[in-house]
Design an enzyme around this catalytic site. Structure first.
Site, PDB file in Angstrom:
ATOM      1  N   GLY A   1       0.757  -1.214   0.012  1.00 19.71           N
ATOM      2  CA  GLY A   1      -0.136   0.094   0.150  1.00 19.71           C
ATOM      3  C   GLY A   1       0.777   1.229  -0.080  1.00 19.71           C
TER       4      GLY A   1
ATOM      5  N   TRP B   1       2.154   1.773  -3.466  1.00 24.56           N
ATOM      6  CA  TRP B   1       1.224   2.113  -4.264  1.00 24.56           C
ATOM      7  C   TRP B   1       1.189   3.763  -4.457  1.00 24.56           C
ATOM      8  CZ3 TRP B   1      -2.962   5.229  -3.190  1.00 24.56           C
ATOM      9  CH2 TRP B   1      -4.241   5.647  -4.325  1.00 24.56           C
ATOM     10  N   HIS B   2       1.315   4.348  -3.315  1.00 19.84           N
ATOM     11  CA  HIS B   2       1.548   5.865  -3.423  1.00 19.84           C
ATOM     12  C   HIS B   2       2.546   6.241  -4.178  1.00 19.84           C
ATOM     13  CE1 HIS B   2      -1.086   5.321   0.064  1.00 19.84           C
ATOM     14  NE2 HIS B   2      -1.434   6.489  -0.119  1.00 19.84           N
ATOM     15  N   GLY B   3       3.761   5.684  -4.387  1.00 21.04           N
ATOM     16  CA  GLY B   3       4.708   6.416  -5.103  1.00 21.04           C
ATOM     17  C   GLY B   3       5.897   5.481  -5.053  1.00 21.04           C
TER      18      GLY B   3
ATOM     19  N   PHE C   1      -0.168  10.577  -7.098  1.00 23.65           N
ATOM     20  CA  PHE C   1      -0.484   9.136  -7.053  1.00 23.65           C
ATOM     21  C   PHE C   1      -1.467   8.447  -7.826  1.00 23.65           C
ATOM     22  CE2 PHE C   1       0.050  10.815  -2.368  1.00 23.65           C
ATOM     23  CZ  PHE C   1       1.600  10.586  -2.427  1.00 23.65           C
TER      24      PHE C   1
END
Length: 495
Positions: A336, A339-341, A495
């Site tokens: 997770g 996923w943000h970067g 994002f």
């Protein structure tokens, strides 16, 4: 006389000026859209066509030619899902689903992570490739990729039937209120609403207006003001500031990221509500959480539930013993974070939250064995203590989320620990008086009980139509007066 060249320049995509909910262009865009949409209110076919056309144009104004990606995604997953559902051959169905996952994640990987992995391989001397120049992250790709994946997987598991009409699926995927920054909407929740007649009551109008106004207020009045006048100076170079300034900067950023992201989510929900669609809330006063587990039930709810259903549970969830459950929690949050970067900071941030969730699960299990949480004054004290500790842990993690590098993160922490200098508080207050009052007001508003929000919604629902228009116009006028001339791009746009 109208300057056609200037008008054309305004209507075309500009990398330097993407369309935003808080931009002047969006108000014109939304007004024209709403007039067209209302004109087609009685026809489901025309409503879908108008909404989809405006959504695709919105996406074009946000990221130019990359609008083609959402069209490609819609075409591929619309057809794959139908083939998956109609096939009776398990191997063929699984192969199609795998292909869908590889294609969706492959596009996301290329645009979001390719240069990161090239850089890691170069640093480790595994290979020596040049970074890909001019690669741009298409706005919203992380959100609609997850929506595509959840749709195809749900069809594969026969939990939902595939959509029969391609325009309905394209409408769902491109729905502009949630396109850029979510929430991540499930097809099972959204698509059945498409065929329902378009009807608005006073509750819809009041709820929608409250969400749009509160969203704009949180984004422009709170988030942008605190960031542009205080927080950005702290994080640009923490070593130039005292520990007290750095700590207050972290508190400020906690408000900035919450008000920025939840503000946009509220506006998305409000616009959707005015056009006949109900989207579940994405935030529920997360800083009121008394544990990190509760925090993730209140923060970015659509992502938390997606990770739970499509990652944590497939990994085994809590079905394979306690140790495996803790590992699954940690892995889920690690992914997770990624996923943000494409950054080690995001990975570390996700790992911190995953570790905290695993530890909190141990606490919850031990508490259950003791018969549950204590009641009375002890329970109240523990809850207040839990809120205090959870908030500060989340703030500690925000340091790594916001800082550009690990060096900057540890530099800020070092200032707080070794160079606090509390004696500068008066000088600091005099220099940032308005900022600190806005921060205090924002925290007070955040910790108001839910019933105050319900009261505001009911009050707005009682306004006549002309009253609602007057309130919205007055608020936009005030917004224009206080809005900074420098538009601050939404944090989650990256994002």
């Amino acid at each position: 006389m109208i300057d056609l060249n200037k008008l054309l320049e305004t209507l075309l995509y500009s990398k330097k000026d993407p369309i935003l909910f808080n931009s002047a262009f969006f108000f014109y865009f939304f007004a024209v859209f709403l007039l067209c949409y209302l004109a087609a209110a009685r026809s489901k076919r025309y409503r879908v066509a108008i909404y989809t056309i405006f959504s695709l144009y919105f996406f074009y104004k946000a990221c130019g030619p990359y609008v083609g990606l959402i069209l490609l995604s819609a075409i591929v997953d619309f057809n794959l899902s139908r083939w998956i559902y109609n096939s009776e051959k398990p191997g063929f169905r699984k192969g199609l689903m795998t292909f869908s996952i590889i294609l969706n994640l492959g596009l996301l990987f290329y645009f979001k992570y390719m240069n990161f992995f090239i850089g890691v391989g170069n640093d480790l001397n595994v290979w020596h490739f040049n970074l890909i120049r001019d690669i741009i992250l298409p706005i919203g790709i992380s959100f609609y990729t997850f929506e595509n994946l959840s749709y195809t997987i749900d069809v594969y598991k026969r939990e939902i039937k595939p959509v029969d009409n391609f325009m309905d699926y394209l409408f769902f995927l491109s729905f502009f209120p949630k396109l850029m920054m979510g929430p991540i909407v499930r097809a099972a929740d959204f698509i059945p609403q498409i065929s329902q007649p378009y009807e608005l009551d006073s509750e819809d109008i009041g709820k929608g207006m409250y969400l749009i106004i509160s969203g704009l207020f949180k984004k422009v009045i709170i988030s942008d003001f605190i960031y542009q006048n205080f927080v950005q100076y702290i994080f640009d170079d923490p070593s130039k500031h005292t520990g007290l300034e750095c700590l207050l900067g972290v508190y400020g950023y906690a408000l900035v990221i919450y008000c920025d992201f939840s503000g946009y989510s509220d506006m998305a929900l409000g616009i959707a509500r005015w056009t006949g669609f109900k989207i579940p809330p994405n935030f529920e006063s997360p800083y009121q959480s008394a544990s990190i587990t509760e925090f993730w039930r209140r923060w970015h709810i659509s992502l938390s539930s997606w990770l739970r259903d499509y990652l944590y549970i497939p990994l085994g969830g809590n079905r394979k013993g306690k140790v495996r459950q803790y590992i699954n929690l940690w892995l889920t949050m690690l992914i997770g974070g990624f996923w943000h970067g494409a950054s080690w900071n995001f990975i570390f941030w996700g790992g911190l939250h995953g570790t905290a969730l695993a530890v909190d699960k141990v606490r919850i299990d031990a508490q259950k064995k003791r018969g549950g949480a204590p009641a009375g004054w002890k329970g109240t004290v523990l809850k207040i203590g839990g809120i205090f500790l959870t908030f500060h842990f989340v703030c500690f993690c925000w340091i790594f989320f916001k800082a550009s590098t690990f060096h900057d993160s540890w530099a800020l922490i070092n200032q707080i620990v070794h160079d606090f200098q509390p004696e500068v508080w008066l000088e600091l207050y005099n220099g940032y008086t308005m900022v600190f009052w806005v921060m205090l007001g924002a925290f007070i508003l955040h910790f108001l009980p839910k019933r105050s929000e319900n009261f505001a919604e009911r009050t707005m629902a009682r306004f006549p139509v002309w009253g609602s228009i007057a309130v919205m116009a007055f608020f936009i006028y005030i917004l224009v007066q206080v809005k900074s001339s420098d538009t601050m791009l939404p944090i989650y746009l990256q994002f």
